[in-house]
Scaffold this active site. Structure first.
Site, PDB file in Angstrom:
ATOM      1  N   TYR A   5     -18.125  14.073 -13.171  1.00  0.00           N
ATOM      2  CA  TYR A   5     -18.004  15.211 -14.080  1.00  0.00           C
ATOM      3  C   TYR A   5     -16.696  15.195 -14.875  1.00  0.00           C
ATOM      4  O   TYR A   5     -16.663  15.618 -16.021  1.00  0.00           O
ATOM      5  CB  TYR A   5     -18.085  16.526 -13.300  1.00  0.00           C
ATOM      6  CG  TYR A   5     -19.399  16.739 -12.581  1.00  0.00           C
ATOM      7  CD1 TYR A   5     -20.604  16.785 -13.282  1.00  0.00           C
ATOM      8  CD2 TYR A   5     -19.443  16.884 -11.199  1.00  0.00           C
ATOM      9  CE1 TYR A   5     -21.802  16.976 -12.623  1.00  0.00           C
ATOM     10  CE2 TYR A   5     -20.636  17.070 -10.530  1.00  0.00           C
ATOM     11  CZ  TYR A   5     -21.819  17.117 -11.248  1.00  0.00           C
ATOM     12  OH  TYR A   5     -23.007  17.302 -10.603  1.00  0.00           O
ATOM     13  N   HIS A  48      -8.578  -3.159  -6.869  1.00  0.00           N
ATOM     14  CA  HIS A  48      -8.269  -2.385  -5.658  1.00  0.00           C
ATOM     15  C   HIS A  48      -9.515  -2.272  -4.791  1.00  0.00           C
ATOM     16  O   HIS A  48     -10.274  -1.298  -4.904  1.00  0.00           O
ATOM     17  CB  HIS A  48      -7.757  -0.999  -6.056  1.00  0.00           C
ATOM     18  CG  HIS A  48      -6.981  -0.303  -4.981  1.00  0.00           C
ATOM     19  ND1 HIS A  48      -5.733  -0.715  -4.579  1.00  0.00           N
ATOM     20  CD2 HIS A  48      -7.277   0.790  -4.214  1.00  0.00           C
ATOM     21  CE1 HIS A  48      -5.278   0.090  -3.631  1.00  0.00           C
ATOM     22  NE2 HIS A  48      -6.199   1.008  -3.383  1.00  0.00           N
ATOM     23  N   ARG A 100       0.793  -1.219   0.000  1.00  0.00           N
ATOM     24  CA  ARG A 100       0.000   0.000   0.000  1.00  0.00           C
ATOM     25  C   ARG A 100       0.834   1.283   0.000  1.00  0.00           C
ATOM     26  O   ARG A 100       0.643   2.153  -0.830  1.00  0.00           O
ATOM     27  CB  ARG A 100      -0.933   0.019   1.216  1.00  0.00           C
ATOM     28  CG  ARG A 100      -1.876   1.202   1.251  1.00  0.00           C
ATOM     29  CD  ARG A 100      -2.792   1.159   2.457  1.00  0.00           C
ATOM     30  NE  ARG A 100      -3.615  -0.025   2.486  1.00  0.00           N
ATOM     31  CZ  ARG A 100      -4.515  -0.293   3.423  1.00  0.00           C
ATOM     32  NH1 ARG A 100      -4.693   0.559   4.421  1.00  0.00           N
ATOM     33  NH2 ARG A 100      -5.241  -1.392   3.383  1.00  0.00           N
TER      34      ARG A 100
END
Length: 696
Positions: free
Chosen positions: A131, A87, A41
């Protein structure tokens, strides 16, 4: 029936449960958790410079075909695919990572081409993922290049339903170019970005001379190159960080002093340090002005636009631009430090690395990738060559093949008969020698075909059985033979492989290298304001009404016979000049108030005025109490080492006198210091210096 209870032997177990020490279990569980965070990670890999989340985003976008030559797609689509396949963490964490790879002020080399609001240097948040749109950049394609040629290992994803790469076969030394940061368990990393052209030049120098020293590599990479530009102060910090993997780099924004109108200057900030919030910087400057920790600023505005950054710090008429700029460096993030900690995973293990270690690890990885790619391409070429030999045999013995096919009851029988028969090699021998496939079985002048060749023959179309088809097969075989020979030549020598690695690095440099954005300048990061003031003789003028100014001594030029003189100060009708003396700009001056307090200022901090100007009121310079006035002014020697030779003599309105050592007034805070406790209604009327030796 017996009532006795049969008790099992006491072997340390109770009901199949073995007792263990809680300390041992905590230690083991915590270590497992720590290593999971470190490896899976928090820390980037030195080979491709990516953490797992970055790697999974790029791999997923490549798999979905979101390449630079395709249209943009919604970021939400990418985030969903990454989260669902590779993930299994929060969508916001994935989106934040994607956003950062698309921000030109965060990355030295962009990996995501974003369209829409991806945030700003003012720390404005990006628009929601529904968006914004994105796709891979050409640089990202260089990191993903040759991924389909068995150049890196793959592993199962979190649920075993997909395969993901352990590392990407990056052609770019991405960890040095883009840097990286992360906090693991018990360790952290903070690697600054560097200039791609400089890093590749260092890599090429190492390839040309593997024994090259660290000092020589530092000539190619003198320090970080931040995407926001700015300056690095001093070379030692950056050099030590690259040598040892740990250090501190002093970053400074770019600022210039400009004349904006008559008698007015402004500090124009055109670049800020890496990871500094511009809006926060402007707010901090305004806060310091309100607190009067920085004086001399008249106006502050942000004029940044699409053409670039421009923050205007407008100065007051009598302010020293160099001093104000130095205070901005000292008290605001316009000058910041970057703590370098170059910790990364090297073959799965966290390791502290300097510049040379990172370059060696990357070049070794590239050598492995190129070698695996050449072997893969050689295997594919030989597979095709193996088929071409079979097709050439079929075309040369077309009648026999047609007879076997027509007389067989099904394709399986035809395949078995083709494999079982020894076929005359004839003029196939040159072709067999060209392909040099170890699977080809020669028995004297005959060839034994394999199952794979038999399947390819049975799949032939009628058009390939013509003479023209035979020429095409031989032509392709000759080209393939050249390809195979080229691959074998590369694999025959490490120098040949390294030549390919070198050539690809040269191509990457030509495609993506940009000039250095951050300038490395020699100098001291901590400069006193006084060091910026030229030593110059000044005439200090004080009035009865409490006004003071300083004027350069050269202003009062020598007048010859018949001169009319020169006005030293313009005053009100009820005001008059009470004190005039000369002193250097670096000389300290003590100001004693009627209430018994003393204040200290250097001459250069007094307002500059023309010979006819009135100056500035003491109340605007010193934090004197209401109703108090400055009654005595004492200019002092510039060298504090000589202060022990003098005493300060006080006289009060009531007729009292007192003597203090001058050294008692070395340390005086901005708010002043009590010089003499006075009775109510009493005040200081005079202060002077006397020789300490004469009064003993």
């Amino acid at each position: 029936m017996s009532d006795d209870i049969i008790t099992p032997p006491d072997d340390g177990r109770r009901g199949g449960i073995a007792p263990i020490a809680i300390e041992d279990e905590l230690k083991k569980s915590y270590l497992d958790y720590a290593m999971s965070v470190i490896v899976s990670r928090a820390l980037p890999d030195v080979r491709d410079g990516l953490k797992p989340v970055h790697r999974r985003i790029l791999f997923s976008m490549s798999e979905q075909g979101h390449t630079p030559d395709r249209s943009y797609v919604k970021s939400a689509r990418v985030v969903g695919d990454v989260m669902g396949k590779y993930h299994p963490h929060g969508d916001l964490a994935i989106y934040d990572t994607l956003v950062r790879m698309a921000q030109p002020f965060s990355m030295g080399l962009l990996l995501i081409d974003g369209q829409g609001n991806f945030g700003s240097v003012d720390n404005d948040p990006p628009a929601a993922m529904r968006y914004t749109e994105c796709r891979l950049t050409k640089a990202a394609m260089s990191i993903l290049a040759d991924l389909d040629k068995e150049t890196v290992d793959f592993r199962e994803n979190y649920d075993g339903s997909e395969q993901e790469p352990v590392v990407l076969p990056s052609r770019i030394p991405n960890l040095l170019v883009n840097g990286g940061g992360g906090i693991a368990v018990g360790m952290a990393t903070n690697i600054p970005p560097h200039n791609l052209g400089e890093v590749i030049d260092a890599c090429l120098a190492y390839i040309d001379n593997p024994e090259i020293g660290l000092d020589d590599l530092l000539d190619f990479v003198p320090g970080p190159d931040f995407p926001t530009g700015g300056e690095i102060i001093g070379r030692t910090g950056a050099r030590n960080a690259l040598m040892t993997g740990r250090g501190s780099v002093i970053m400074r924004g770019k600022a210039a002093i400009e004349d904006i109108r008559k008698d007015r200057e402004a500090i124009i900030i055109t670049a800020i340090p890496f990871q500094v919030n511009k809006a926060g910087l402007v707010e901090r400057i305004a806060e310091l002005v309100r607190e009067k920790r920085i004086e001399g600023i008249g106006d502050l505005r942000d004029e940044s636009d699409r053409q670039g950054m421009r923050v205007v710090v407008e100065l007051k008429r009598d302010a020293s631009a160099d001093v104000v700029l130095n205070q901005l460096y000292r008290f605001t993030p316009l000058q910041s430090s970057f703590g370098v900690n170059m910790l990364a995973l090297n073959r799965g293990r966290p390791q502290q690395m300097g510049l040379r270690e990172m370059i060696v690890a990357f070049i070794d990885f590239r050598e492995e990738v190129v070698g695996r790619r050449v072997k893969f391409e050689l295997s594919k070429a030989r597979d095709r060559g193996h088929v071409l030999v079979g097709l050439a045999v079929a075309v040369a013995n077309i009648d026999e093949f047609i007879h076997i096919i027509r007389s067989s009851k099904d394709p399986a029988e035809a395949r078995e008969r083709i494999v079982a028969k020894a076929w005359p090699a004839g003029d196939m021998m040159p072709l067999v020698e060209l392909i040099a496939d170890p699977r080809t079985v020669l028995e004297g002048e005959t060839i034994r075909l394999t199952e794979e060749q038999a399947r390819a023959i049975l799949a032939l179309t009628l058009s390939r059985l013509t003479g023209l088809g035979r020429d095409e097969i031989f032509g392709e075989a000759r080209e393939l033979a050249g390809t195979i020979q080229g691959h074998l030549t590369l694999l025959s020598s490490r120098d040949n492989i390294m030549g390919v690695v070198r050539q690809e690095l040269v191509e990457v440099r030509a495609a993506f290298a940009v000039p250095r954005r951050t300038e490395i300048v020699d100098g001291d990061a901590d400069v006193e304001d006084e060091d910026l003031i030229a030593r110059e003789e000044m005439v200090i003028t004080v009035t009865h009404g409490g006004y003071v100014k300083r004027t350069p001594l050269v202003t009062y030029r020598t007048q010859h016979r018949g001169g009319k003189g020169r006005s030293g100060m313009s005053t009100k009708d009820e005001d008059a000049v009470t004190r005039v003396f000369s002193a250097s700009t670096h000389a300290p001056v003590l100001f004693f108030s009627s209430g018994g307090k003393v204040y200290k200022l250097k001459v250069w901090r007094l307002p500059v005025g023309t010979p006819t100007s009135r100056g500035k009121a003491f109340i605007n310079l010193l934090p004197i109490e209401p109703g108090e006035t400055i009654t005595s002014i004492l200019p002092l020697p510039e060298d504090e080492a000589t202060w022990d030779q003098f005493d300060v003599m006080f006289s009060t309105r009531s007729g009292g006198v007192r003597r203090n050592k001058l050294s008692d007034f070395v340390q005086i805070n901005r708010n002043g210091k009590i010089a003499m406790k006075l009775d109510e209604g009493d005040s200081i009327i005079g202060v002077g210096l006397c020789n300490a030796a004469q009064n003993d």
